[in-house]
Design an enzyme around this catalytic site. Structure first.
Site, mmCIF file in Angstrom:
data_model
loop_
_atom_site.group_PDB
_atom_site.id
_atom_site.type_symbol
_atom_site.label_atom_id
_atom_site.label_comp_id
_atom_site.label_asym_id
_atom_site.label_seq_id
_atom_site.Cartn_x
_atom_site.Cartn_y
_atom_site.Cartn_z
ATOM 1 N N ARG A 99 0.847 -1.191 0.000
ATOM 2 C CA ARG A 99 0.000 0.000 0.000
ATOM 3 C C ARG A 99 0.888 1.248 0.000
ATOM 4 O O ARG A 99 1.742 1.409 0.880
ATOM 5 C CB ARG A 99 -0.935 -0.005 1.209
ATOM 6 C CG ARG A 99 -1.883 -1.193 1.216
ATOM 7 C CD ARG A 99 -2.753 -1.228 2.448
ATOM 8 N NE ARG A 99 -3.698 -0.110 2.492
ATOM 9 C CZ ARG A 99 -4.593 0.066 3.465
ATOM 10 N NH1 ARG A 99 -4.659 -0.804 4.467
ATOM 11 N NH2 ARG A 99 -5.413 1.100 3.444
ATOM 12 N N ARG A 134 -9.832 -3.108 -4.578
ATOM 13 C CA ARG A 134 -11.241 -3.418 -4.387
ATOM 14 C C ARG A 134 -12.049 -3.361 -5.682
ATOM 15 O O ARG A 134 -13.071 -4.040 -5.788
ATOM 16 C CB ARG A 134 -11.839 -2.475 -3.339
ATOM 17 C CG ARG A 134 -11.389 -2.804 -1.921
ATOM 18 C CD ARG A 134 -11.867 -1.782 -0.911
ATOM 19 N NE ARG A 134 -11.634 -2.237 0.458
ATOM 20 C CZ ARG A 134 -11.773 -1.478 1.540
ATOM 21 N NH1 ARG A 134 -12.146 -0.203 1.403
ATOM 22 N NH2 ARG A 134 -11.541 -1.959 2.736
ATOM 23 N N HIS A 137 -11.838 -6.887 5.158
ATOM 24 C CA HIS A 137 -13.044 -6.933 5.975
ATOM 25 C C HIS A 137 -14.278 -6.450 5.219
ATOM 26 O O HIS A 137 -15.363 -7.025 5.362
ATOM 27 C CB HIS A 137 -12.840 -6.082 7.229
ATOM 28 C CG HIS A 137 -12.454 -4.656 6.959
ATOM 29 N ND1 HIS A 137 -13.094 -3.585 7.533
ATOM 30 C CD2 HIS A 137 -11.495 -4.101 6.165
ATOM 31 C CE1 HIS A 137 -12.550 -2.463 7.127
ATOM 32 N NE2 HIS A 137 -11.572 -2.743 6.282
ATOM 33 N N LYS A 195 -11.018 -6.953 11.493
ATOM 34 C CA LYS A 195 -10.325 -5.671 11.323
ATOM 35 C C LYS A 195 -11.155 -4.510 11.849
ATOM 36 O O LYS A 195 -10.606 -3.559 12.428
ATOM 37 C CB LYS A 195 -9.991 -5.474 9.842
ATOM 38 C CG LYS A 195 -9.235 -4.191 9.510
ATOM 39 C CD LYS A 195 -8.890 -4.155 8.028
ATOM 40 C CE LYS A 195 -8.267 -2.825 7.632
ATOM 41 N NZ LYS A 195 -6.949 -2.612 8.243
#
Length: 681
Positions: free
Chosen positions: A128, A360, A403, A438
């Site tokens: 990330r 995502r 999550h 999470k």
């Protein structure tokens, strides 16, 4: 003992009741860091308890903050802006809300007070980007080293005591990748404001402005009043210092509310609405604007301070085209709602999805296609055409250790309600469901508490066998491994026997015991109370295990009226996502349609040895030959009793567990169950 590799959801068809949301992740980790930096002690109420907050708490403890829990209140004794520990190795999991702010804060503190800090996380965290934040900090004089790939964690932050930062010129940071970079600077730079005001200038369009609004609001609570100019320029006043507000309440997570708002829009039809508590019209979180999107799709919604109520309205849902820049996390839920619309939907402004816990956009496109949807993905957009009425498919949905992917996936289980669909819905498998830890560790429990399904759609596995065959141990382990409800029918008869004993009713008084059984006030613990049992508000966990209680159960379970009285209570245990039922007539009388019936066939000799070891371990003297003779005699009685004889159902699978440990027995049953599921390997 078991980590659940997947969770199977039957077709869900209703939701109603109340959900209490956990605290907001975005607010929780910001508040923790602010309280840790402030002078004084801050009482934090209703803090989120999750993986992300746990890594932040561990980091604060390592840095010298005092942490004291008192129920739902956490007292944080802050550092007053002065480092107590000047060296630490901090593991931050996959928590961007911990990694980015701590990187900026410790870079500033190390540069001025001296220190040597290493920040690392899980492999995905090391993918990330954090380079834009690092590029903003280095011109100040912060020494930041990427220990792996440049522009990504892990990072090493170093500095010498007495250092000074170059704060006269504006600090520039990109705003079009992640708002967390700007948040990190806003949280860290008040620590460097002693000699003058600091200015942050945003390069490019700032995304996720509502998250910056949260940051600014919380900074104000801790005494820092940032001047904002058109979302492009932020000025931190000279001499800014963090001061504890004394007490602060963390509101419920608005992003988490979106899953239940969506469930209500899909399945809260007729009767009671779905009420969501902990967040409402007074929320400071941008994702509360998800309500506007759900209304546009046809949901009926009312809200007030700290609450939201949802009914299904327009059906099918209306397709939507929306710029989701303001609600990037909650927009994922809209992608799932789009499956229930009567036309294509398009979500734009979601480039930040690419740099979250997973990519995502790619992940959502992949999983929606598994369900039968047509999906087009762009650099910052996704377009979804729902499956045709007969085009839904049972699917095992990957969660990518994300999550929000897991929580979104649960909404696919309402597919039986899809417009135009004929026949039953499809089951949905969610891989690695525990990644919800999470931000919402109890998400699935909360969903199952308000969601319903047709009884015949809720799968049942029954476990039976002779005395001391280990059926109770096996059933409990299976329920844990599957994430299902557990019915220990023997405990019901034991509780009925205890109730009779308490009330002075003879265990042979069929009518008297049946009357008590029909009114049995029994509660089984779950969560932290799993394994505990209460009768009439009195804990009977240990009493249920007594040999004397077992003898009572044997007598009352032979009474037909008692068995009839408990029948309805037993049926009520058949709740989503599934049930493991342990007991004599579970597969033959109570759940004759059970999808899998298991009958244990351990030999009397093996069972006697198990019972012998169990008694000896408790300090109870025993004779193995006597135990075997007693078991053989009891087997004969149980097999020939007129009521619920101990015999396998005709379609039961026999499991000789004489030489098997509990884990081997569990795995064998799971293998049998897997052969009956609709999901491809």
């Amino acid at each position: 003992m078991y980590r659940i590799p997947h969770l199977d959801l039957p077709p869900l068809n209703t939701v109603s009741g109340r959900v209490r949301l956990p605290g907001s992740k975005s607010i929780s980790n910001r508040v923790l860091l602010l309280a840790g930096l402030a002078a004084g002690t801050t009482e934090v109420h209703d803090l989120l308890d999750s993986d992300d907050t746990q890594v932040m708490l561990a980091a604060l403890a390592a840095l010298g903050c005092g942490l004291q829990r008192d129920g739902r209140v956490l007292r944080v004794s802050g550092l007053g802006g002065q480092l107590q520990a000047h060296r630490a190795e901090l593991f931050l999991g996959n928590a961007g809300t911990a990694m980015r702010p701590l990187a900026a804060t410790l870079a500033v503190l190390a540069a001025t007070q001296g220190g040597d800090f290493t920040l690392s996380g899980v492999p995905r965290m090391h993918e990330r980007p954090i380079g834009d934040l690092v590029d903003a900090l280095r011109p100040l004089g912060c020494r930041i080293e990427a220990l792996g790939r440049p522009g990504y964690p892990p990072l090493r932050l170093q500095g010498e005591a007495g250092g000074r930062l170059a704060t006269a010129a504006p600090i520039r940071v990109r705003g079009d990748v992640s708002s967390q970079f700007l948040t990190a600077l806003l949280l860290a730079l008040p620590l460097a404001s002693a000699e003058g005001a600091l200015t942050i200038e945003v390069e490019g369009a700032l995304i996720s402005k509502p998250y910056i609004e949260i940051t600014l609001a919380l900074l104000a609570r801790f005494g820092i009043l940032v001047q904002r100019q058109d979302w492009q320029r932020f000025v931190i006043p000279r001499g800014s210092a963090y001061r504890s507000p004394g007490s602060l309440h963390v509101e419920g997570d608005a992003s988490s509310a979106s899953y239940f708002i969506a469930a209500g829009a899909i399945a809260a039809q007729g009767g009671a609405p779905l009420r969501i508590e902990g967040v409402g019209s007074d929320s400071i979180q941008g994702d509360i604007r998800f309500i506007d999107a759900a209304l546009a799709m046809g949901a009926r919604i009312q809200s007030g301070p700290g609450w939201v109520e949802v009914h299904r309205g327009r059906w099918p849902l209306a397709p939507i085209t929306l710029d989701c820049t303001a609600i990037p996390d909650a927009a994922m839920t809209l992608a799932m709602m789009a499956l229930y619309a009567d036309g294509p939907s398009r979500l734009d402004g979601i480039a930040s999805w690419r740099v979250k816990e997973t990519d995502r956009i790619a992940a959502m496109a992949t999983e929606l296609r598994k369900l039968g949807a047509a999906v087009d993905e762009g650099p910052d957009s996704i377009a979804i055409t729902p499956p045709p009425a007969d085009g839904w498919r049972a699917a095992a949905l990957a969660t990518y250790d994300d999550h929000r992917m897991a929580m979104c996936a649960s909404l696919a289980a309402f597919n039986g309600l899809a417009a135009g669909r004929r026949g039953p819905g499809c089951a949905v498998r969610i891989l690695d469901p525990q990644c919800v830890g999470k931000t919402f560790p109890d998400y699935f429990e909360a969903l199952f508490a308000v969601a319903g399904a047709a009884p015949h759609d809720v799968p049942v596995i029954t476990v039976d066998g002779p005395t001391a065959s280990g059926k109770g141990t096996l059933a409990a382990a299976l329920a844990t491994a599957l994430g299902w409800q557990l019915l220990d029918s023997g405990a019901l008869y034991r509780a009925a026997g205890l109730a009779a004993q308490w009330d002075g009713v003879s265990p042979d008084d069929e009518a008297g015991v049946a009357r008590l059984a029909g009114l049995l006030d029994l509660r089984f613990g779950d969560g932290l109370e799993a394994g505990r049992t209460w009768l009439r508000g009195r804990e009977i966990t240990e009493a249920l295990r007594l040999e004397s209680t077992g003898l009572l159960a044997s007598r009352v379970s032979a009474l037909p009226a008692v068995r009839r009285a408990l029948h309805g209570l037993q049926l009520a245990f058949r709740r989503v996502p599934g049930l493991v039922a342990d007991g004599r007539d579970m597969g033959t009388v109570v759940f004759p349609d059970a999808a899998l019936k298991v009958f244990l066939t351990a030999s009397p000799g093996q069972r006697a040895e198990r019972r012998y070891k169990q008694l000896i371990s408790k300090g109870i003297s025993a004779n193995i030959d006597s135990l075997r003779a007693d078991l053989e005699a009891r087997d004969a009685r149980d097999a020939n009793r007129s009521v619920a004889p101990c015999r396998p159902a005709e379609d039961a699978l026999l499991l000789d567990n004489s030489a098997l440990g509990i884990e081997q027995s569990v795995q064998q049953v799971l293998d049998w169950w897997e052969q009956r599921r609709p999901f491809p390997a």
